[in-house]
Scaffold this active site. Structure first.
Site, PDB file in Angstrom:
ATOM      1  N   LYS A   1       0.856  -1.190   0.000  1.00 12.47           N
ATOM      2  CA  LYS A   1       0.000   0.000   0.000  1.00 12.47           C
ATOM      3  C   LYS A   1       0.887   1.234   0.000  1.00 12.47           C
ATOM      4  O   LYS A   1       1.763   1.398   0.853  1.00 12.47           O
ATOM      5  CB  LYS A   1      -0.858  -0.042   1.269  1.00 12.47           C
ATOM      6  CG  LYS A   1      -2.188   0.635   1.141  1.00 12.47           C
ATOM      7  CD  LYS A   1      -2.993   0.339   2.394  1.00 12.47           C
ATOM      8  CE  LYS A   1      -4.330   1.006   2.360  1.00 12.47           C
ATOM      9  NZ  LYS A   1      -5.017   0.867   3.660  1.00 12.47           N
TER      10      LYS A   1
HETATM   11  C1  E4P Z   1      -8.292   1.716   3.597  1.00 13.65           C
HETATM   12  O1  E4P Z   1      -7.497   0.952   3.121  1.00 13.65           O
HETATM   13  C2  E4P Z   1      -8.115   2.430   4.884  1.00 13.65           C
HETATM   14  O2  E4P Z   1      -7.464   1.569   5.790  1.00 13.65           O
HETATM   15  C3  E4P Z   1      -9.410   2.820   5.549  1.00 13.65           C
HETATM   16  O3  E4P Z   1     -10.524   2.504   4.769  1.00 13.65           O
HETATM   17  C4  E4P Z   1      -9.396   4.165   6.165  1.00 13.65           C
HETATM   18  O4  E4P Z   1     -10.644   4.423   6.726  1.00 13.65           O
HETATM   19  P1  E4P Z   1     -10.925   5.546   7.824  1.00 13.65           P
HETATM   20  O5  E4P Z   1     -11.213   6.818   7.130  1.00 13.65           O
HETATM   21  O6  E4P Z   1     -12.148   5.037   8.548  1.00 13.65           O
HETATM   22  O7  E4P Z   1      -9.707   5.602   8.707  1.00 13.65           O
END
Ligand code: E4P
Length: 214
Positions: free
Chosen positions: A83
């Site tokens: 990522k």
């Molecule tokens: C995606 O890969 C992220 O980990 C996640 O969806 C972030 O979400 P949040 O805005 O609830 O922290």
């Protein structure tokens, strides 16, 4: 449509798996910190529990370091997806990792054009953050619909992974728009199972059954 669980909590991943809801997992540095566990140890354990892709995020901010960090993450398990945050250095790292056959997920995407750039760089997946956009008064799902359309227009292979999901309606909208994947917190997966009429219906059936036995 594929469902990923957005969690680094082993117990949650096991529960969701048991219910048949997990095609993959996404984590981020916040979720790893929340687990209170060692990054490598927890990612390796999640990868063993999961058949599908498991996103593990780099923490470097320059292209060379992201690239070597990503190469190292990819060695932890066959199903690791690296990522990478959306930024210029990130796109260099994505291009280089893709050339090495390593899968990537471009994260922290908040605009249609950022998603276009991620696809151009060769990202395997792109993560538009819906809830965080809604939080600032923008329309997160409208961005997702546009990205799906733009990728279709040009046959980009990058998968649209809807992230920062806050409620079941986000998943319904994502499915209607043709998004490939939604990454969902376990709490929201549980919310999806419920409906007041289902609860009422179960209670009525049970009561009628009991009465008939008298
Ligand atoms: C995606 O890969 C992220 O980990 C996640 O969806 C972030 O979400 P949040 O805005 O609830 O922290």
């Amino acid at each position: 449509m594929k469902f990923f669980i957005d969690s680094a909590d082993i117990n949650e991943i096991k529960l969701a798996n048991e219910r048949g809801w997990v095609d993959g997992v996404t984590t981020n540095p916040t979720l790893i910190a929340k687990s209170g566990r060692n990054f490598e140890e927890v990612i390796k354990e999640i990868c063993k529990l999961t058949k599908g892709p498991v996103s593990a995020e780099v923490i470097s901010l320059n292209a060379e370091e992201m690239f070597s960090e990503g190469k190292n993450l990819a060695k932890w398990a066959d199903n690791v997806v690296v990522k990478i945050p959306m930024c210029e250095d990130g796109m260099i790292a994505v291009k280089k990792l893709t050339a090495e056959g390593i899968k990537t997920n471009v994260t922290l995407v908040f605009s249609q054009v950022q998603a276009l750039l991620a696809a151009k760089a060769g990202a395997t997946m792109v993560s538009p953050f819906v809830g965080r956009l809604d939080d600032i008064g923008a329309n997160g799902m409208a961005m997702v619909g546009d990205i799906v359309q733009m990728y279709q227009n040009y046959d980009f292979a990058t998968e649209v992974l809807v992230a920062s999901i806050r409620s079941p309606i986000h998943i319904q909208d994502a499915a209607l728009m043709g998004a490939d994947i939604a990454t969902i917190p376990f709490k929201v997966m549980q919310q999806m199972t419920g409906h007041p009429l289902t609860t009422k219906g179960i209670e009525m059936f049970m009561a009628d059954w009991k009465n008939a036995q008298k």
